[in-house]
Design a protein around this motif. Structure first.
Motif, mmCIF file in Angstrom:
data_model
loop_
_atom_site.group_PDB
_atom_site.id
_atom_site.type_symbol
_atom_site.label_atom_id
_atom_site.label_comp_id
_atom_site.label_asym_id
_atom_site.label_seq_id
_atom_site.Cartn_x
_atom_site.Cartn_y
_atom_site.Cartn_z
ATOM 1 N N ALA A 163 -14.551 -1.958 -12.853
ATOM 2 C CA ALA A 163 -13.617 -1.221 -13.699
ATOM 3 C C ALA A 163 -12.656 -0.340 -12.905
ATOM 4 C CB ALA A 163 -14.415 -0.356 -14.675
ATOM 5 N N ASN A 164 -13.053 0.063 -11.685
ATOM 6 C CA ASN A 164 -12.168 0.977 -10.936
ATOM 7 C C ASN A 164 -11.492 0.308 -9.735
ATOM 8 O OD1 ASN A 164 -14.519 0.742 -9.471
ATOM 9 N ND2 ASN A 164 -14.563 2.892 -8.823
ATOM 10 N N LEU A 165 -11.373 -1.030 -9.795
ATOM 11 C CA LEU A 165 -10.690 -1.747 -8.698
ATOM 12 C C LEU A 165 -9.379 -2.374 -9.176
ATOM 13 C CD1 LEU A 165 -10.657 -3.046 -5.806
ATOM 14 C CD2 LEU A 165 -11.805 -5.023 -6.840
ATOM 15 N N ILE A 166 -8.319 -2.075 -8.437
ATOM 16 C CA ILE A 166 -7.019 -2.724 -8.684
ATOM 17 C C ILE A 166 -6.674 -3.524 -7.423
ATOM 18 C CG2 ILE A 166 -4.526 -2.289 -9.035
ATOM 19 C CD1 ILE A 166 -5.453 0.413 -10.355
ATOM 20 N N VAL A 167 -6.225 -4.759 -7.615
ATOM 21 C CA VAL A 167 -5.807 -5.571 -6.462
ATOM 22 C C VAL A 167 -4.296 -5.765 -6.536
ATOM 23 C CG1 VAL A 167 -6.029 -7.825 -5.322
ATOM 24 C CG2 VAL A 167 -8.039 -6.757 -6.341
ATOM 25 N N ALA A 168 -3.631 -5.649 -5.391
ATOM 26 C CA ALA A 168 -2.175 -5.881 -5.319
ATOM 27 C C ALA A 168 -1.899 -6.615 -4.018
ATOM 28 C CB ALA A 168 -1.423 -4.552 -5.372
ATOM 29 N N SER A 169 -1.799 -7.940 -4.102
ATOM 30 C CA SER A 169 -1.587 -8.719 -2.874
ATOM 31 C C SER A 169 -1.148 -10.138 -3.237
ATOM 32 C CB SER A 169 -2.879 -8.750 -2.054
ATOM 33 O OG SER A 169 -2.617 -9.289 -0.790
ATOM 34 N N GLY A 170 -0.940 -10.964 -2.206
ATOM 35 C CA GLY A 170 -0.652 -12.376 -2.436
ATOM 36 C C GLY A 170 0.813 -12.676 -2.712
ATOM 37 N N HIS A 171 1.726 -11.820 -2.242
ATOM 38 C CA HIS A 171 3.158 -12.009 -2.541
ATOM 39 C C HIS A 171 3.830 -13.057 -1.657
ATOM 40 C CE1 HIS A 171 2.166 -8.016 -4.094
ATOM 41 N NE2 HIS A 171 3.229 -8.072 -4.863
ATOM 42 N N GLY A 230 0.816 -1.209 0.000
ATOM 43 C CA GLY A 230 0.000 0.000 0.000
ATOM 44 C C GLY A 230 0.850 1.259 0.000
ATOM 45 N N VAL A 231 1.890 1.274 0.829
ATOM 46 C CA VAL A 231 2.708 2.488 0.953
ATOM 47 C C VAL A 231 3.510 2.734 -0.332
ATOM 48 C CG1 VAL A 231 4.641 3.525 2.239
ATOM 49 C CG2 VAL A 231 2.772 2.420 3.472
ATOM 50 N N CYS A 232 4.065 1.672 -0.923
ATOM 51 C CA CYS A 232 4.819 1.865 -2.188
ATOM 52 C C CYS A 232 3.873 2.311 -3.312
ATOM 53 C CB CYS A 232 5.552 0.580 -2.596
ATOM 54 S SG CYS A 232 6.984 0.246 -1.559
ATOM 55 N N SER A 233 2.643 1.787 -3.314
ATOM 56 C CA SER A 233 1.683 2.222 -4.336
ATOM 57 C C SER A 233 1.389 3.709 -4.143
ATOM 58 C CB SER A 233 0.381 1.422 -4.235
ATOM 59 O OG SER A 233 0.645 0.049 -4.368
ATOM 60 N N ALA A 234 1.182 4.115 -2.889
ATOM 61 C CA ALA A 234 0.906 5.531 -2.600
ATOM 62 C C ALA A 234 2.070 6.401 -3.068
ATOM 63 C CB ALA A 234 0.682 5.710 -1.100
ATOM 64 N N TYR A 235 3.286 5.906 -2.845
ATOM 65 C CA TYR A 235 4.480 6.683 -3.220
ATOM 66 C C TYR A 235 4.526 6.929 -4.735
ATOM 67 C CZ TYR A 235 9.417 7.777 -3.970
ATOM 68 O OH TYR A 235 10.589 8.381 -4.363
ATOM 69 N N MET A 270 6.024 -15.083 0.534
ATOM 70 C CA MET A 270 7.328 -14.880 1.182
ATOM 71 C C MET A 270 8.123 -13.735 0.550
ATOM 72 S SD MET A 270 7.583 -18.113 2.601
ATOM 73 C CE MET A 270 8.828 -19.336 2.362
ATOM 74 N N LEU A 271 7.555 -13.104 -0.502
ATOM 75 C CA LEU A 271 8.370 -12.182 -1.305
ATOM 76 C C LEU A 271 7.819 -10.765 -1.344
ATOM 77 C CD1 LEU A 271 9.000 -14.656 -4.271
ATOM 78 C CD2 LEU A 271 10.628 -14.014 -2.494
ATOM 79 N N GLY A 272 6.882 -10.470 -0.449
ATOM 80 C CA GLY A 272 6.222 -9.155 -0.505
ATOM 81 C C GLY A 272 7.163 -7.999 -0.268
ATOM 82 N N ILE A 273 8.184 -8.213 0.542
ATOM 83 C CA ILE A 273 9.162 -7.146 0.770
ATOM 84 C C ILE A 273 10.042 -7.035 -0.477
ATOM 85 C CG2 ILE A 273 11.131 -6.438 2.219
ATOM 86 C CD1 ILE A 273 8.302 -6.312 3.606
ATOM 87 N N SER A 274 10.604 -8.163 -0.898
ATOM 88 C CA SER A 274 11.486 -8.176 -2.083
ATOM 89 C C SER A 274 10.833 -7.524 -3.295
ATOM 90 C CB SER A 274 11.830 -9.609 -2.481
ATOM 91 O OG SER A 274 12.644 -10.204 -1.521
ATOM 92 N N GLN A 275 9.482 -7.625 -3.382
ATOM 93 C CA GLN A 275 8.808 -7.178 -4.608
ATOM 94 C C GLN A 275 7.941 -5.943 -4.394
ATOM 95 O OE1 GLN A 275 6.890 -10.882 -5.766
ATOM 96 N NE2 GLN A 275 8.839 -11.662 -6.532
ATOM 97 N N GLY A 276 8.090 -5.317 -3.221
ATOM 98 C CA GLY A 276 7.188 -4.226 -2.842
ATOM 99 C C GLY A 276 7.281 -3.007 -3.746
ATOM 100 N N THR A 277 8.493 -2.577 -4.054
ATOM 101 C CA THR A 277 8.634 -1.317 -4.797
ATOM 102 C C THR A 277 8.134 -1.467 -6.240
ATOM 103 O OG1 THR A 277 10.929 -1.959 -5.085
ATOM 104 C CG2 THR A 277 10.496 -0.263 -3.444
ATOM 105 N N MET A 278 8.507 -2.558 -6.893
ATOM 106 C CA MET A 278 8.060 -2.744 -8.285
ATOM 107 C C MET A 278 6.550 -2.917 -8.331
ATOM 108 S SD MET A 278 8.983 -2.738 -11.344
ATOM 109 C CE MET A 278 8.697 -3.376 -12.968
ATOM 110 N N THR A 279 5.991 -3.588 -7.325
ATOM 111 C CA THR A 279 4.531 -3.734 -7.277
ATOM 112 C C THR A 279 3.881 -2.354 -7.195
ATOM 113 O OG1 THR A 279 4.735 -5.890 -6.226
ATOM 114 C CG2 THR A 279 2.612 -4.784 -6.002
#
Ligand SMILES: Cc1cc2nc3c(=O)[nH]c(=O)nc-3n(C[C@H](O)[C@H](O)[C@H](O)COP(=O)(O)OP(=O)(O)OC[C@H]3O[C@@H](n4cnc5c(N)ncnc54)[C@H](O)[C@@H]3O)c2cc1C
Length: 422
Positions: free
Chosen positions: A378-386, A22-27, A388-397
């Motif tokens: 149409a106005n919903l984006i989901v970003a989850s389910g990472h 959430g925070v990286c998306s906000a950034y 063991m890798l949610g930290i490793s992949q947080g910024t690109m997500t």
């Protein structure tokens, strides 16, 4: 009582969840000048982003489902102190998840997933470096590599086989036989069989990174509303019109659902089956022993991660598929504590304890995140389910979420991460 309605300037985005995603998306949205409101039911870092191992590991960007995992998993299920547990249940969503998980445990699915996960992690690592430098974040980031340690000859051989496979994806490793190990890493016990060193991986304090980035994001104009739990939605003509929370109703053009392990519960409010199960893990953080080297480890047979973070040392592990409960299983916590003794000359019992923590990883059944725009809303984006890798992949997500929201060309293909694929 009158209904409180918060209407943002248009076009605006509401993000649900104050973890790394959430925070990286906000950034990335704020960098593009989009008005953003982030809703967090508790506080920033309340979820899995807080006390995890802090590895940023392109080398270990492997899906949890893999050939041989089912057999190993069955063996572990018989052992109360093993790093893996599934709570018996007849719940439909869990049975479906397990069905999809076993379908992904084959060589073909594994080979398709690895390059996608690796690309997400490699790109993220470069973005972490860019953000940490440009935003002057102080989060103990270090690129010192990752050492996998082995007790048994058989698993050491398997580790070397994996290292050869990963070479195909541009990831190189150095093998340390038993006699070279202690000079490279003095706390390793002499009876270990060997180690495999992946030199490009990094580690940091994930909570410090996320808290400071959230602060930076506030300064960029993002409204962060803590203690604001999203309860449900009003839907109209294939769009989410209102987001109802414990502190009022919010209106926005687009909604990003990044609520970690709680994502499927919110999905249910929208009649969406989002295939994510919570997978609990634990960490024990102690004061760092004097002269302990700055090298993160994975104790491969027990899957315990050991991360030096500033003046602390963190031991993290265990994957329990047992719902959203946060109770601590003392046997598994002790297994982490004692699992370390077989590998390292470090006595956890004498090191002053800093913190015991548990968190819920959001795990998809095929090891790939759920990332993209909903086919239904149409106005919903989901970003989850990472998982063991949610930290490793947080910024690109986060970067991809911003690109999807703005309809830009995507920095990488997200087709295989479609949210309604199961
Ligand atoms: C022991 C352990 C070790 C790990 N080690 C690593 C590692 O070394 N490297 C790595 O890459 N990954 C690691 N992970 C995985 C990583 O921690 C997660 O993948 C990542 O933190 C997920 O981030 P997130 O933002 O999706 O979820 P979270 O950090 O859980 O954030 C979700 C947020 O949403 C909020 N929320 C939920 N419901 C609502 C609602 N209704 N309304 C408003 N807000 C809501 C929650 O309060 C929470 O703050 C580890 C996990 C564990 C448990």
């Amino acid at each position: 009582m009158a209904k409180r309605i918060f209407i943002s300037q248009q076009p605006s985005v509401i993000i649900i969840g104050g973890g790394i995603i959430g925070v990286c998306s906000a950034y990335y949205l704020a960098r593009k000048g989009v008005p953003v409101t982030l809703l967090e039911k508790d506080r920033i870092n309340a979820g899995s982003t807080y006390g995890n191992a802090g590895f940023i590991t392109p080398s270990d960007s492997l899906p949890v489902p893999a050939p041989g995992v089912l057999t190993q998993g069955m063996r572990w299920l018989m052992d109360a102190a093993s790093p893996f547990y599934i709570k018996p249940t007849l719940k439909r969503d869990m049975l479906q998840w397990l069905w999809n998980f076993q379908k992904a445990c084959n060589e073909k699915a594994w080979k398709e997933a690895v390059p996608i996960l690796t690309e997400l992690s490699v790109e993220s690592q470069a973005l972490f470096e860019e953000i940490i430098e440009s935003e002057k974040l102080s989060c103990e980031y270090q690129q010192q590599g990752l050492m996998l340690l082995y007790k048994k000859e058989e698993t050491f051989q398997e580790g070397q086989q994996m290292a050869r496979k990963l070479e195909e994806y541009g990831i190189s490793a150095e093998v340390f036989p038993a006699d070279g190990l202690q000079s490279r890493f003095p706390p390793a016990l002499p009876e270990l069989t060997g180690g495999i060193f992946y030199k490009s991986d990094a580690h940091f304090d994930p909570a410090a990174f996320n808290a400071q980035l959230a602060q930076r994001v506030r300064e960029m104009g993002v409204k962060i509303r803590e203690n604001t739990e999203v309860l449900n939605f009003t839907v109209e003509a294939g769009r989410i019109r209102e987001v109802h929370t414990t502190t009022g109703t919010y209106l926005a053009d687009q909604i990003v659902l990044a609520a970690g392990a709680w994502t499927p519960s919110l999905g249910k409010q929208l009649d969406l089956q989002l295939a994510i199960q919570p997978a609990k893990g634990y960490s024990i953080t102690v004061q760092r022993p004097e002269n302990y080297p700055e090298l993160p480890l994975l104790l491969d047979e027990t899957k315990i991660a050991v991360t030096p973070i500033g003046d602390t040392l963190r031991f993290a592990g265990t994957l329990e598929l047992a719902g959203l409960g946060l109770e601590i299983n003392q046997k598994r916590l002790n297994a982490i504590r004692h699992g370390v003794e077989d590998y390292l000359d470090v006595d956890l019992d004498v090191q002053p304890l800093v913190e015991i923590w548990r968190g819920l990883r959001p795990c998809s059944p095929d090891g790939l995140p759920l990332l993209g725009r909903s086919e239904r809303y149409a106005n919903l984006i989901v970003a989850s389910g990472h998982c063991m890798l949610g930290i490793s992949q947080g910024t690109m997500t986060g970067k991809l979420v911003a690109e999807i929201a703005l309809g830009e060309n995507l920095s990488m293909d997200v087709e295989s991460m479609r949210i309604e694929r199961f």
